[in-house]
Motif scaffolding. Sequence first.
Motif, PDB file in Angstrom:
ATOM      1  N   GLY A 131       8.076  -6.624  -6.988  1.00 41.56           N
ATOM      2  CA  GLY A 131       7.521  -7.422  -5.909  1.00 41.56           C
ATOM      3  C   GLY A 131       6.019  -7.459  -5.970  1.00 41.56           C
ATOM      4  N   PRO A 132       5.356  -7.507  -4.819  1.00 44.02           N
ATOM      5  CA  PRO A 132       3.895  -7.600  -4.797  1.00 44.02           C
ATOM      6  C   PRO A 132       3.242  -6.406  -5.490  1.00 44.02           C
ATOM      7  CG  PRO A 132       4.830  -8.032  -2.622  1.00 44.02           C
ATOM      8  CD  PRO A 132       5.941  -7.519  -3.468  1.00 44.02           C
ATOM      9  N   PRO A 133       2.010  -6.582  -5.995  1.00 39.50           N
ATOM     10  CA  PRO A 133       1.290  -5.472  -6.629  1.00 39.50           C
ATOM     11  C   PRO A 133       1.112  -4.307  -5.660  1.00 39.50           C
ATOM     12  CG  PRO A 133       0.175  -7.560  -7.009  1.00 39.50           C
ATOM     13  CD  PRO A 133       1.245  -7.831  -6.010  1.00 39.50           C
ATOM     14  N   VAL A 134       1.089  -3.095  -6.216  1.00 41.88           N
ATOM     15  CA  VAL A 134       0.943  -1.881  -5.424  1.00 41.88           C
ATOM     16  C   VAL A 134      -0.500  -1.391  -5.484  1.00 41.88           C
ATOM     17  CG1 VAL A 134       1.707   0.505  -5.116  1.00 41.88           C
ATOM     18  CG2 VAL A 134       3.350  -1.253  -5.837  1.00 41.88           C
ATOM     19  N   VAL A 135      -1.063  -1.086  -4.330  1.00 35.31           N
ATOM     20  CA  VAL A 135      -2.406  -0.517  -4.240  1.00 35.31           C
ATOM     21  C   VAL A 135      -2.264   0.977  -3.941  1.00 35.31           C
ATOM     22  CG1 VAL A 135      -4.580  -0.486  -2.976  1.00 35.31           C
ATOM     23  CG2 VAL A 135      -3.410  -2.669  -3.412  1.00 35.31           C
ATOM     24  N   PRO A 136      -2.701   1.876  -4.847  1.00 35.65           N
ATOM     25  CA  PRO A 136      -2.598   3.318  -4.604  1.00 35.65           C
ATOM     26  C   PRO A 136      -3.665   3.782  -3.622  1.00 35.65           C
ATOM     27  CG  PRO A 136      -3.632   2.900  -6.725  1.00 35.65           C
ATOM     28  CD  PRO A 136      -3.277   1.551  -6.167  1.00 35.65           C
ATOM     29  N   VAL A 137      -3.296   3.967  -2.373  1.00 36.02           N
ATOM     30  CA  VAL A 137      -4.293   4.243  -1.339  1.00 36.02           C
ATOM     31  C   VAL A 137      -4.951   5.602  -1.504  1.00 36.02           C
ATOM     32  CG1 VAL A 137      -3.161   2.733   0.322  1.00 36.02           C
ATOM     33  CG2 VAL A 137      -2.538   5.145   0.254  1.00 36.02           C
ATOM     34  N   ASP A 138      -4.300   6.534  -2.213  1.00 40.40           N
ATOM     35  CA  ASP A 138      -4.886   7.858  -2.371  1.00 40.40           C
ATOM     36  C   ASP A 138      -5.998   7.888  -3.410  1.00 40.40           C
ATOM     37  OD1 ASP A 138      -2.782   7.182  -4.024  1.00 40.40           O
ATOM     38  OD2 ASP A 138      -2.077   9.226  -4.309  1.00 40.40           O
ATOM     39  N   LEU A 163       0.849  -1.186   0.000  1.00 46.00           N
ATOM     40  CA  LEU A 163       0.000   0.000   0.000  1.00 46.00           C
ATOM     41  C   LEU A 163       0.886   1.237   0.000  1.00 46.00           C
ATOM     42  CD1 LEU A 163      -2.573  -1.058   2.758  1.00 46.00           C
ATOM     43  CD2 LEU A 163      -2.475  -1.731   0.365  1.00 46.00           C
ATOM     44  N   ALA A 164       0.614   2.161  -0.942  1.00 43.70           N
ATOM     45  CA  ALA A 164       1.445   3.348  -1.078  1.00 43.70           C
ATOM     46  C   ALA A 164       0.683   4.414  -1.844  1.00 43.70           C
ATOM     47  CB  ALA A 164       2.749   3.012  -1.808  1.00 43.70           C
ATOM     48  N   ALA A 165       1.174   5.657  -1.767  1.00 48.97           N
ATOM     49  CA  ALA A 165       0.633   6.705  -2.628  1.00 48.97           C
ATOM     50  C   ALA A 165       1.059   6.424  -4.060  1.00 48.97           C
ATOM     51  CB  ALA A 165       1.151   8.064  -2.178  1.00 48.97           C
ATOM     52  N   ARG A 166       0.196   6.790  -5.003  1.00 49.87           N
ATOM     53  CA  ARG A 166       0.511   6.538  -6.411  1.00 49.87           C
ATOM     54  C   ARG A 166       1.847   7.184  -6.771  1.00 49.87           C
ATOM     55  NH1 ARG A 166      -1.299   4.609 -10.861  1.00 49.87           N
ATOM     56  NH2 ARG A 166      -3.317   4.021  -9.985  1.00 49.87           N
ATOM     57  N   GLY A 167       2.729   6.377  -7.373  1.00 54.00           N
ATOM     58  CA  GLY A 167       4.022   6.864  -7.836  1.00 54.00           C
ATOM     59  C   GLY A 167       5.098   6.920  -6.781  1.00 54.00           C
ATOM     60  N   ALA A 168       4.755   6.604  -5.513  1.00 51.79           N
ATOM     61  CA  ALA A 168       5.746   6.720  -4.439  1.00 51.79           C
ATOM     62  C   ALA A 168       6.581   5.463  -4.263  1.00 51.79           C
ATOM     63  CB  ALA A 168       5.052   7.060  -3.125  1.00 51.79           C
ATOM     64  N   TYR A 169       6.093   4.330  -4.784  1.00 46.30           N
ATOM     65  CA  TYR A 169       6.785   3.049  -4.583  1.00 46.30           C
ATOM     66  C   TYR A 169       6.836   2.322  -5.915  1.00 46.30           C
ATOM     67  CZ  TYR A 169       7.783  -1.611  -2.636  1.00 46.30           C
ATOM     68  OH  TYR A 169       8.338  -2.832  -2.354  1.00 46.30           O
ATOM     69  N   GLU A 170       8.051   2.027  -6.371  1.00 44.58           N
ATOM     70  CA  GLU A 170       8.203   1.444  -7.706  1.00 44.58           C
ATOM     71  C   GLU A 170       9.069   0.196  -7.726  1.00 44.58           C
ATOM     72  OE1 GLU A 170       9.670   4.642 -10.076  1.00 44.58           O
ATOM     73  OE2 GLU A 170       7.752   5.729 -10.078  1.00 44.58           O
ATOM     74  N   ALA A 171       9.361  -0.384  -6.576  1.00 41.71           N
ATOM     75  CA  ALA A 171      10.202  -1.583  -6.532  1.00 41.71           C
ATOM     76  C   ALA A 171       9.444  -2.793  -7.058  1.00 41.71           C
ATOM     77  CB  ALA A 171      10.670  -1.832  -5.106  1.00 41.71           C
TER      78      ALA A 171
END
Length: 465
Positions: free
Chosen positions: A104-111, A94-102
């Motif tokens: 690994g697991p899928p990213v959920v843009p919490v914002d 879980l991260a803000a869109r564009g803040a985490y790009e490594a």
Amino acid sequence: MMDLLGGERDGHGEAVRVGDRAVSREELFGRASGVAAEIRGAGVVAVHATAALETVTAVVGGLLAGVPVVPLPPDSGPAERDHSLRDSGAELVLAARGAYEAEGPPVVPVDELTGNGTQGTVPADATALILYTSGTTGAPKGVLVSRAAIAAGLDALAEAWAWTPEDVVVHGLPLFHVHGLVLGVLGALRVGSPLVHTGRPRAGAYAAARSRGGSLYFGVPTVWSRVCDDPASAEELRGARLLVSGSAPLPVPVFERLERLTGHRPVERYGMTETLITVSARADGDRRPGYVGTPLTGVETKLVAEGGAPGPADGETPGELYVRAPMVFSGYLDRPEATAEALGADGWFRTGDIATIGPDGWHRIVGRASTDLIKSGGYRIGAGEVENALLAHPAVREAAVVGTPHADLGEQVTAFVVADGVDGEQLAAFVAELLSVHKRPRTVHLVETLPRNAMGKVVKTRLRP
């Protein structure tokens, strides 16, 4: 026990401010419920724990959904981050869109998520957080912290510090460990007191938060040292109610300077990732420089001497500190042997810290049972983890890491390295690429050999530049 997040409260006033952004309780829970709807059913989620409202939203969303949350330090190197993700089995980040790009697991843009603020029932013994240790003797271990443990710990602190909804909590600490996240965010939400997070723990920002009603201030010794170096900001804190120091011992000179400049004798407290906070000075009691206070309500402590005999509570004789309390962790993730070694069937946890306890119950922390935990600027850094990073460099043959005194940080990471064709700055930069930046060695001594005993173990007490 009320709900972990505090149940129904007035939701329209400002509840959480991070930097120049703020949300009401109603807005926060609305956004968090959208996160909860998105992740409900997942086994574990990770949070890219920057100093941002998105981190607060993500963690609260995980709690609403009953999904264990793994806070990821935003400055983690790839080795450290990947270990936490693999070891925990995190399915999403879980991260803000564009803040985490490594990778690994899928990213959920919490914002980008919203919801209706509803919350299901989650068992009190369910795991709320998986917090990773400093990796003192190897790879960091996942500490399972239940909702009941967090609730018990926060309620005990609220009682000791006379913490009420009338307070405004102020701090600028990282949101991926006990101090900044559990006390500084979940504590404010549970008690119902507004939170002002200053982004970074700067003296000027702490002083400016007085204009927002700042009354209960959290900091590590380095923060308070820097406040003392800024007399104008220190003067502004005279109007606060309580200054709390933790995460490392507060040097007596800093305690005394802080009292002179602010009029406050700071409250010190003691805890660990595995225990949360168990010992503290009280708002209505004495505060002694060099001491961390007395056990919180519901906490038992004892000293154990070498060989397992009980240690006397005479204020002079040191022993290993054991703790038994409702805020103690449930165990290490997938490490039953490590859990059994640290946490007895009778509930007593071996802290690994050496302490004295006075006849009046006051505790003083003397040091670690081992020499491998470095407390620098409020961070706990495992020497073994840094040593492993150094040994990953192709030019390094041997490495030993210790903490050495530092006027601002308390301790600094100091490395003794046997290597060819590389200098200290290059090695420090190499470690900073693999681990969190604060774990890099600030001083690197290139030596020909490391002192060892007959068994081949490095004798760190004999390390000399």
